[in-house]
Design an enzyme around this catalytic site. Sequence first.
Site: not given
Length: 338
Positions: A112, A117-121, A164
């Site tokens: 998400p 939860l580190g989506s961009s990383a 991240d």
Amino acid sequence: MTTCSAPGKVYLFGEHAVVYGEPAVPCAVERRARVTVEPRDDERVRVDAADLSLDGFTVTWGGSIDDRPDIDVPASLVEAAMEYIEAAVRQARDAADAPGAGFDITVKSAIPLGAGLGSSAAVVVAGIDAATRALGTELDPEEVARRAYEAEHEVQDGQASRADTYCSAMGGAVRVEGDDTRTIDAPPLPFVVGYDGGAGDTGELVAGVRALREEHAFAADTVETVGDLTREGERLLAAADPESEPSDDLLAELGELMDFNHGLLEALGVSARSLDAMVWAARDAGAHGAKLTGAGGGGCIVALDTSTETEHALGYTAECEQSFRAELATEGVRVEAA
């Protein structure tokens, strides 16, 4: 065509405090972003991002990636979703010494957006690895992590932590303290994640903690206390057998520290009613401990529970849109297809 994936992460301890040089322990989890890259014959970049917004979108732009994309959706949506991909493209071009390389890029993510939860990383890490490999250059995970951090540092106006991107690139549990990054041993911790369907504004939340810390000495002390409990958590992990299931005693001690960590983050003003409700639902269901993960303000909480009770209870909590188990991802960035 090359596809690479990278895992998301949860913070066991240390978010926000890591910005001020205190240690943090993020753990990679088996929720992945997958980025597929195919080089083009021109300098144009086309991004198909079906999962990076509510409805998804496709963007094509040419020449310089600094040119404004021509797309009929709100500019803010494009900019928010594209900045990280643009930065990853710049890093890949630099690493492969191919300043004019064009790409067709497809992004699919099970993480998400903006939820802690580190989506961009994960997108940046997988994107850099896939794009450089597609151009015939292979980077080791440490170099991918370094370049991914540079990309996030650029996008976040110098506010990014290495946590991240390093965790996503390396996998497993990692320790980050300033520029010191390293992997650490950890047993297969039984993570359960609750997601409220929202997302906090990371920049605004980080700025809020900074203002509070500058105004009140006790806020600075609170940040230092987060660092102290993180070090205690590290000690517990170091004494555990990484090849065995964690004992109830270990989970109870880690969980107690997680509860403390959440209370300190609440005091710093970065929690939210939805996050607190999910944390208490998890604790009432018998979780060893529970806390928000990431910047806060909305998004996700993480709990420790070997049973199904926490996931079940979160599923019946009004503030929780989704709950799921999240296994520790022992592998970081990896090639899925080449």
